[in-house]
Design a protein around this motif. Sequence first.
Motif, short mmCIF file in Angstrom:
data_model
loop_
_atom_site.label_atom_id
_atom_site.label_comp_id
_atom_site.label_asym_id
_atom_site.label_seq_id
_atom_site.Cartn_x
_atom_site.Cartn_y
_atom_site.Cartn_z
N VAL A 37 0.85 -1.19 0.00
CA VAL A 37 0.00 0.00 0.00
C VAL A 37 0.88 1.24 0.00
CG1 VAL A 37 -0.23 -0.18 2.53
CG2 VAL A 37 -1.80 1.28 1.23
N LYS A 38 0.64 2.10 -0.99
CA LYS A 38 1.27 3.41 -1.05
C LYS A 38 0.27 4.44 -0.55
CE LYS A 38 4.46 2.80 -4.94
NZ LYS A 38 4.88 3.36 -6.25
N CYS A 39 0.77 5.49 0.08
CA CYS A 39 -0.17 6.46 0.65
C CYS A 39 0.47 7.83 0.74
CB CYS A 39 -0.62 5.99 2.03
SG CYS A 39 -1.95 6.98 2.75
N VAL A 78 -6.40 16.43 -1.62
CA VAL A 78 -7.02 15.13 -1.44
C VAL A 78 -5.96 14.09 -1.07
CG1 VAL A 78 -8.36 13.30 -2.57
CG2 VAL A 78 -8.81 15.70 -3.12
N ASP A 79 -6.22 13.35 0.01
CA ASP A 79 -5.34 12.23 0.35
C ASP A 79 -5.46 11.14 -0.72
OD1 ASP A 79 -4.75 13.59 2.65
OD2 ASP A 79 -6.01 12.37 3.96
N MET A 80 -4.36 10.45 -0.98
CA MET A 80 -4.38 9.41 -2.00
C MET A 80 -3.70 8.16 -1.48
SD MET A 80 -3.59 11.55 -5.51
CE MET A 80 -4.32 10.25 -6.48
N TRP A 81 -4.22 7.01 -1.91
CA TRP A 81 -3.58 5.74 -1.57
C TRP A 81 -3.84 4.75 -2.70
CZ3 TRP A 81 -7.55 8.05 1.02
CH2 TRP A 81 -8.81 7.43 0.96
N GLN A 82 -2.94 3.77 -2.78
CA GLN A 82 -2.99 2.80 -3.87
C GLN A 82 -2.57 1.44 -3.33
OE1 GLN A 82 0.05 3.25 -6.88
NE2 GLN A 82 -1.30 2.51 -8.49
N SER A 98 3.86 -1.96 3.84
CA SER A 98 3.83 -0.54 3.46
C SER A 98 4.84 -0.27 2.36
CB SER A 98 4.14 0.34 4.67
OG SER A 98 5.44 0.07 5.16
N SER A 99 4.52 0.70 1.52
CA SER A 99 5.42 1.10 0.45
C SER A 99 5.20 2.58 0.18
CB SER A 99 5.16 0.28 -0.82
OG SER A 99 5.89 0.76 -1.90
N ASP A 100 6.20 3.41 0.46
CA ASP A 100 6.07 4.87 0.28
C ASP A 100 4.83 5.39 1.00
OD1 ASP A 100 8.32 4.80 -1.27
OD2 ASP A 100 7.25 4.71 -3.17
N TYR A 101 4.78 5.15 2.29
CA TYR A 101 3.62 5.55 3.10
C TYR A 101 3.99 6.83 3.86
CZ TYR A 101 -0.80 4.44 5.45
OH TYR A 101 -2.11 4.43 5.91
N TYR A 102 3.51 7.97 3.36
CA TYR A 102 3.91 9.28 3.89
C TYR A 102 2.73 10.00 4.54
CZ TYR A 102 8.19 8.90 1.10
OH TYR A 102 9.39 8.49 0.56
N PRO A 112 4.40 18.28 -1.30
CA PRO A 112 4.21 17.84 -2.71
C PRO A 112 2.92 17.06 -2.84
CG PRO A 112 5.90 16.53 -1.62
CD PRO A 112 5.58 17.65 -0.69
N THR A 113 2.23 17.28 -3.94
CA THR A 113 0.93 16.61 -4.12
C THR A 113 0.93 15.69 -5.33
OG1 THR A 113 0.14 18.52 -5.40
CG2 THR A 113 -0.36 18.48 -3.04
N THR A 114 2.08 15.42 -5.90
CA THR A 114 2.16 14.48 -7.02
C THR A 114 2.29 13.08 -6.49
OG1 THR A 114 3.23 16.13 -8.41
CG2 THR A 114 3.44 13.83 -9.09
N TYR A 115 1.42 12.19 -6.95
CA TYR A 115 1.43 10.81 -6.48
C TYR A 115 2.09 9.94 -7.52
CZ TYR A 115 -0.25 6.48 -4.37
OH TYR A 115 -0.32 5.25 -3.75
N LYS A 116 3.15 9.23 -7.14
CA LYS A 116 3.93 8.43 -8.08
C LYS A 116 3.14 7.20 -8.52
CE LYS A 116 8.27 7.83 -7.34
NZ LYS A 116 9.53 7.40 -6.72
N THR A 117 3.27 6.86 -9.82
CA THR A 117 2.62 5.67 -10.34
C THR A 117 3.56 4.48 -10.23
OG1 THR A 117 3.41 6.09 -12.56
CG2 THR A 117 1.29 7.07 -11.95
N LEU A 118 3.07 3.32 -10.62
CA LEU A 118 3.85 2.09 -10.47
C LEU A 118 5.16 2.14 -11.24
CD1 LEU A 118 1.11 -0.67 -10.74
CD2 LEU A 118 2.40 -0.05 -8.71
N PHE A 119 5.19 2.83 -12.39
CA PHE A 119 6.36 2.73 -13.25
C PHE A 119 7.23 3.97 -13.20
CE2 PHE A 119 3.19 -0.09 -15.22
CZ PHE A 119 3.88 -1.27 -14.99
N ASP A 120 6.99 4.89 -12.28
CA ASP A 120 7.86 6.05 -12.16
C ASP A 120 9.21 5.65 -11.61
OD1 ASP A 120 6.05 7.73 -13.19
OD2 ASP A 120 5.47 8.72 -11.33
#
Length: 466
Positions: A215-217, A226-230, A445-449, A458-466
């Motif tokens: 889970v990334k967050c 907006v909070d984001m998680w994946q 957890s993975s990149d859980y900030y 920063p509000t840019t959310y990284k995708t799987l392939f960044d």
Amino acid sequence: MALRALWVLRHDPGAGGAVLFSRRYPTVEIRAETFNGSTHVPVPSDSAFLKALLFELRLIDDHIFVEHRDTCTRINHSSVYSVRTEGGDLWPVLAFQKSGLIYACLPLVEETLEPRPPLLTVSGLSQGLALLLGIVDYISPSRKNEAEMSAKIGQLRNLLIQACPLGTPLNTNIRSLNSSFDDIQEMPADENQPAWRSNTYKGKPQVNVCITEKVKCMQYDKRDVVDMWQVYGAVNCKCDIEGAAPNVTLSLNLPTNGPPLQDIVVHHCVTSVDPAMLMSSSAEPLDDSVYNGPYKFPFIPPSDSFNLCYYTSQVPVPPILGCYQLIEEGSQLKITVNLKLHESIKNSFEYCEARIPFFNRGPIAQLEYKVSYGQLDLSREKSLLVWVIGKEHPTDYVCTGNTAYVKLYFRIPDFTLTGCYADQHSVQIFAPGKPKITASRELISSDYYIWNSKAPAPTTYKTLFD
């Protein structure tokens, strides 16, 4: 299910681009001409393809508006591109950037290209992606050493003879292959044995299945952000079963009202799959018509451990909710961090800790703190606070220190955020003997900030392939 060509490219903003490696498959190209008919577009020269792809990726001439590339009606939601060449629009080109290199391939489309078929029907895309990721895994460790990277790229041609003979990906684990021809095994004597089963197991049958979800967050605790998680998962299998081509069927299940699995990509050993499973995409809003299981995968397993499938899921809430505030008062920084485990999450961690780094401020000279649970440690460099929470999670946490974000590290065994699980009783093996079946799952957890709500973040959310 084959590739017409693949490339490893480099782009240097100062020096331009370069083709580090390319491989074409003439026999697949002949098939493409037959399948595509009048809509067939030939593969251009390496130099022409490099220039066209860099242009399509906006890595050159990005300051110029080009309607067919930059119009608002043409927005890519995937890593599949239509590359304009002298012979026409080359499609579907799968390309992505990783660590300064560009990896690309052109899968075979076994039908006419006009109108363009849905991406989910192009089976070569998933195989091409798996092969490119295998090449990334092989090259990336030597990325900082130019000589070592050049040597590895020089070995790719021999490795691809084993991994992708005649353009058909058979083994995407490039690291496991031998760059010489000395240890290449003979083809199986049994005509029914697939090429990915390099040896025949002898012994008691056993199957190990492990579902790993990460889970990334990004949490901000701000009204205007907006909070984001994946959540994305992988199902790893190791099947020790006798026979040249044993058939195995594995089912993944979800709890009632569990979020459906989406963006499913399967291993090439899967012999068939329900098309409805592959139609659900995270780019589309969820509705009641989305397929929600059970997810059945019949396959002939490789000899070694492999990932049966990958997936994503739109879970309604992140596992840990947090709020972080940092206030600067003269030479002092005061921080408050509150963490709360969501009530639906299993409170049984293998480990859980929050790391609070301090960049560009020098070492911490004095530290005063109060914790409601666990312990707080200061790193040897005196630039990082580590709150060790332990195996159970408290309802909140308060300390005094400094930084711009809190990063969480945790693992919950025997739990997935989607609720996805592999029922041991649903595993079917069509081979002699009663197998031993082991199933496990985990959430990592993975990149859980959690960012400081009292300052810009920063509000840019990284995708799987960044």
